[in-house]
Design a protein around this motif. Structure first.
Motif, mmCIF file in Angstrom:
data_model
loop_
_atom_site.group_PDB
_atom_site.id
_atom_site.type_symbol
_atom_site.label_atom_id
_atom_site.label_comp_id
_atom_site.label_asym_id
_atom_site.label_seq_id
_atom_site.Cartn_x
_atom_site.Cartn_y
_atom_site.Cartn_z
ATOM 1 N N ALA A 1 -5.668 1.896 5.509
ATOM 2 C CA ALA A 1 -6.849 2.704 5.174
ATOM 3 C C ALA A 1 -7.904 2.658 6.268
ATOM 4 O O ALA A 1 -8.946 3.302 6.147
ATOM 5 C CB ALA A 1 -7.451 2.226 3.855
ATOM 6 N N LEU B 1 -2.847 3.778 -6.373
ATOM 7 C CA LEU B 1 -3.883 3.171 -5.533
ATOM 8 C C LEU B 1 -5.075 2.673 -6.343
ATOM 9 O O LEU B 1 -5.849 1.849 -5.865
ATOM 10 C CB LEU B 1 -4.350 4.175 -4.472
ATOM 11 N N LEU C 1 -5.824 -0.994 -6.514
ATOM 12 C CA LEU C 1 -6.501 -1.696 -5.418
ATOM 13 C C LEU C 1 -8.021 -1.674 -5.550
ATOM 14 O O LEU C 1 -8.710 -2.309 -4.755
ATOM 15 C CB LEU C 1 -6.110 -1.057 -4.076
ATOM 16 N N THR D 1 -7.942 7.367 2.395
ATOM 17 C CA THR D 1 -6.741 7.370 1.570
ATOM 18 C C THR D 1 -6.877 6.594 0.258
ATOM 19 O O THR D 1 -5.987 6.672 -0.574
ATOM 20 C CB THR D 1 -5.566 6.750 2.352
ATOM 21 N N LEU D 2 -7.924 5.843 0.075
ATOM 22 C CA LEU D 2 -8.040 5.012 -1.119
ATOM 23 C C LEU D 2 -8.478 5.835 -2.328
ATOM 24 O O LEU D 2 -8.983 6.948 -2.207
ATOM 25 C CB LEU D 2 -9.041 3.883 -0.860
ATOM 26 N N ASP D 3 -8.279 5.248 -3.523
ATOM 27 C CA ASP D 3 -8.690 5.898 -4.762
ATOM 28 C C ASP D 3 -10.198 6.114 -4.758
ATOM 29 O O ASP D 3 -10.959 5.337 -4.162
ATOM 30 C CB ASP D 3 -8.280 5.009 -5.943
ATOM 31 N N GLU E 1 1.203 6.951 -6.732
ATOM 32 C CA GLU E 1 -0.133 7.279 -7.243
ATOM 33 C C GLU E 1 -0.725 6.116 -8.032
ATOM 34 O O GLU E 1 -1.287 6.284 -9.127
ATOM 35 C CB GLU E 1 -0.074 8.549 -8.106
ATOM 36 N N TYR F 1 0.807 -1.220 0.000
ATOM 37 C CA TYR F 1 0.000 0.000 0.000
ATOM 38 C C TYR F 1 0.845 1.277 0.000
ATOM 39 O O TYR F 1 0.588 2.206 -0.779
ATOM 40 C CB TYR F 1 -0.936 0.001 1.212
ATOM 41 N N HIS G 1 -12.613 3.184 -5.433
ATOM 42 C CA HIS G 1 -12.553 1.950 -4.637
ATOM 43 C C HIS G 1 -13.950 1.566 -4.130
ATOM 44 O O HIS G 1 -14.749 2.423 -3.756
ATOM 45 C CB HIS G 1 -11.604 2.132 -3.459
ATOM 46 N N LEU H 1 2.377 1.873 -3.354
ATOM 47 C CA LEU H 1 1.333 2.200 -4.317
ATOM 48 C C LEU H 1 0.832 3.634 -4.109
ATOM 49 O O LEU H 1 0.594 4.371 -5.066
ATOM 50 C CB LEU H 1 0.172 1.212 -4.181
ATOM 51 N N ARG H 2 0.681 4.026 -2.863
ATOM 52 C CA ARG H 2 0.196 5.374 -2.561
ATOM 53 C C ARG H 2 1.188 6.426 -3.040
ATOM 54 O O ARG H 2 0.809 7.418 -3.657
ATOM 55 C CB ARG H 2 -0.065 5.525 -1.063
#
Length: 427
Positions: free
Chosen positions: A188, A175, A178, A253-255, A173, A166, A258, A169-170
């Motif tokens: 998250a 995310l 996921l 924090t997720l896209d 950029e 994670y 998601h 990935l964060r």
């Protein structure tokens, strides 16, 4: 410190090994060794210094797995197992180091630029020509290469293993990768594990990250909410509501695409109503730091939407922007609620520990006195310590309070105790 004059001269033997001869240059030996080790790290042929072979761990044939790209060969660090964001990198040109990003860690991506496309500034060859533009291009290609690797990894790793990356990935950029993974990374999510407070740097943290990734079924079973309250300003009601229900908190924090977003209940979108149950009375607490109105009751109910929770064991501060008071149910005789109301930091941002402790002790006595069934017991709890006043030892007093709780009269009874004084009237 003594310096040994040496000269560094490359000498090539028939095996293609570069050795170093030392003659007549004013340089300290340790500095030479450090510099040569750095220069040789990515060099394409073996390098000897004082008959010792220098490590070439970043060289193209040094054992690392490189990927061919439009800018040259790239080794991606930290793709075998999760180990943070992995955003730093070293750049080599013709085997020599020519650029390094922030040097806060030794874990770095390695990039060997294609010398037919990129050039070094002459005569020292220690800087890239058009360095800013080149580094911008390097970062773009590095990001593309990392994305391609993660797309590959997504097909081979388990869901739990993949979301373990994670942080990386964060940072890059990515995310969005996921969005269709059926487990949520623990980064998250948060759990409320203790009484909510207004300042987790001064007081204990009341939230923690789950110890593992969680599936959709696990999240649905517990429920997940978002809270955007500042406890000092907005009060602790929503946090106490979520804590009593054992809800998960979304960390935000997720896209945006998601699937978790469809499950999150945003508590700040719902009206908060707090009502007391069998409220007995109100009283004003006046400490050294905190002055606040306190309402005493059997319990209180927190209502959000159609849901209601009743709390009997934890006091609640309603926030400066709301009622700016404290509700104390019968099950809480502690001073923990002061940690919702104030951080006890001075104008210089220093925690005033002694003031916090004195206010806490005073608040405990205040609560006990206001909930005691025996007025004499309540008075005893509220009386200060008179150990510094020996003239008062052994004397009995009759104290009368007015309607505001102030002493209306104080009468000492002579003849009781060895230090009896004449009667004293205070109006």
């Amino acid at each position: 410190m003594a310096f040994k004059p040496v000269t560094i001269t490359p000498v090539h033997d028939w095996n293609g090994i570069t050795s170093i001869a030392l003659q007549d240059v004013d340089m300290e030996m340790g500095q030479i060794s450090t510099t040569l080790k750095r220069l040789a790290r990515g060099f394409p042929i073996p390098v000897l210094f004082n008959d010792q072979l220098l490590e070439c761990s970043c060289a193209l044939d040094g054992g690392l797995t490189f990927v061919d790209t439009e800018i040259g060969a790239i080794y991606l660090h930290g793709m075998d197992q999760p180990n943070g964001a992995q955003y730093e990198f070293d750049v080599y040109l013709q085997g020599l180091p020519i650029y390094s990003s922030h040097s806060y860690t030794s874990n770095r991506h390695i990039i060997h630029l294609d010398s037919s496309r990129f050039h070094a500034r002459l005569p020292d060859r220690d800087k890239l020509v058009d360095e800013a533009d080149v580094i911008k291009r390097i970062k773009a290609v590095l990001a593309q290469t990392i994305e391609q690797r993660f797309i590959q990894m997504k097909t081979t790793l388990s869901d739990e293993e993949f979301v373990g990356f994670y942080e990386m990935l964060r940072h890059w950029e990515l995310l969005k990768l996921l969005n269709d993974v059926p487990v949520v990374p623990p980064e998250a999510l948060r759990e409320i594990i203790a009484y909510p407070v207004c300042d987790t740097e001064v007081f204990d943290n009341f939230e923690q990250q789950p110890d593992k990734a969680m599936t959709r079924i696990e999240i649905l079973a517990r429920g997940i909410v978002s809270i955007d309250d500042d406890i000092k300003q907005d009060g602790a009601g929503r946090y106490l509501f979520a804590w009593s229900r054992d809800y998960l908190l979304y960390h935000g924090t997720l896209d945006s695409g998601h699937w978790l977003h469809s499950l999150v209940r945003h508590l700040n979108d719902e009206e908060l109503v707090i009502e007391t149950v069998n409220e007995s009375h109100q009283a004003q607490f006046q400490g050294d730091w905190c002055w606040v109105s306190v309402r005493f009751c059997d319990a209180y109910q927190i209502r959000l939407g159609q849901d209601v929770v009743e709390i009997t064991a934890d006091a609640c501060y309603q926030g400066q922007e709301n009622a700016d008071d404290i509700i104390v149910p019968k099950g809480d005789s502690s001073a923990q609620v002061l940690q919702q109301m104030a951080s006890f930091r001075s104008e210089y941002d220093e925690f005033q520990e002694s003031t916090f402790e004195s206010d806490s002790d005073a608040f405990v006595a205040f609560v006990v006195a206001n909930t005691a069934s025996d007025p004499a017991n309540a008075m005893q709890r509220l009386l200060p310590d008179f150990c510094g006043c020996p003239a008062l030892y052994g004397i009995a007093f009759l104290v009368e309070l007015d309607q505001q709780g102030k002493p209306a009269s104080v009468i000492a009874y002579p003849g009781i105790g060895s230090n009896a004084n004449p009667s004293y009237q205070h109006e």
